[in-house]
Motif scaffolding. Structure first.
Motif, PDB file in Angstrom:
ATOM      1  N   SER A 161       0.813  -1.211   0.000  1.00  0.00           N
ATOM      2  CA  SER A 161       0.000   0.000   0.000  1.00  0.00           C
ATOM      3  C   SER A 161       0.848   1.264   0.000  1.00  0.00           C
ATOM      4  O   SER A 161       0.336   2.352  -0.202  1.00  0.00           O
TER       5      SER A 161
ATOM      6  N   ASP B 127      -9.522   2.126  -3.227  1.00  0.00           N
ATOM      7  CA  ASP B 127      -8.944   0.784  -3.160  1.00  0.00           C
ATOM      8  C   ASP B 127      -9.526  -0.162  -4.206  1.00  0.00           C
ATOM      9  O   ASP B 127      -9.072  -1.293  -4.334  1.00  0.00           O
TER      10      ASP B 127
ATOM     11  N   ARG C  83      -7.742  -2.195  -8.009  1.00  0.00           N
ATOM     12  CA  ARG C  83      -6.312  -2.397  -7.776  1.00  0.00           C
ATOM     13  C   ARG C  83      -5.951  -3.883  -7.639  1.00  0.00           C
ATOM     14  O   ARG C  83      -4.827  -4.217  -7.314  1.00  0.00           O
TER      15      ARG C  83
END
Length: 189
Positions: free
Chosen positions: A50, A93, A96
């Motif tokens: 991340s 998010d 991805r």
């Protein structure tokens, strides 16, 4: 859990904010959508993936970006049919690969370890027709449209269709042979 866009995609229930106490109560009560005998997991992102500097955290301390599980209310052990529930909470998010990886691992576990015959949502996978990116993802994984429930979901003053999607164990077996499905994600190997 209090992201309104995400909460409306869950389809049911109040849109009033949830506290941590509310989430814990729902998770542990008879209202829980999860069965302790079926897998239900938080989707988390390792800090080095991340981009966060928190590489020393234990996996159980990582913040959840979503959830995935085989849901209790729609599990039929006699016919070996299960319902898949999945959601990525924050739009940043999505897209991805986190949902794809979680779904692939859950299908692998459900079919190969639990010997489930059919996985979907409400004995199919219900996809809101306006959620085109989710429909593309499910199709690319191997889910097949089984039907449309017309004007089945009300959002923002408009009725929307839902698409019922499923994947069968024999289809998953062929997909894994053709695509070389890995049980262990690449970043953990």
């Amino acid at each position: 859990m209090n992201n309104i866009e995400y909460r409306t995609m869950l389809g049911k229930g109040s849109l009033l904010p949830w506290t941590k106490k509310d989430v814990k109560k729902k998770s542990l009560s008879s209202e829980s959508i999860y069965n302790p005998l079926l897998p239900a997991l938080a989707i988390c992102v390792k800090p080095e993936i991340s981009g966060e500097a928190d590489g020393d955290k234990h996996p159980l301390e990582l913040p959840a970006i979503g959830h995935i599980g085989l849901l209790a209310g729609r599990y039929d052990p006699k016919n070996r049919v299960a319902m898949l529930g999945v959601g990525i909470m924050d739009a940043k998010d999505r897209g991805r690969g986190y949902g794809r990886e979680a779904i692939t691992l859950m299908l692998e576990y459900g079919f190969m370890e639990l010997n489930i015959h059919r996985i979907g949502h409400t004995l199919e996978l219900i996809v809101y027709a306006f959620n085109e990116s989710a429909a593309r993802l499910y199709h690319s994984i191997g889910f097949i449209d089984e039907g449309i429930a017309r004007k089945n979901y009300f959002k923002s003053g408009v009725w929307h269709d839902t698409i019922n999607m499923i994947v069968l164990k024999e289809e998953w077996s062929e997909i894994r042979k053709t695509n070389g499905v890995r049980v262990m994600p690449a970043h953990l190997q």
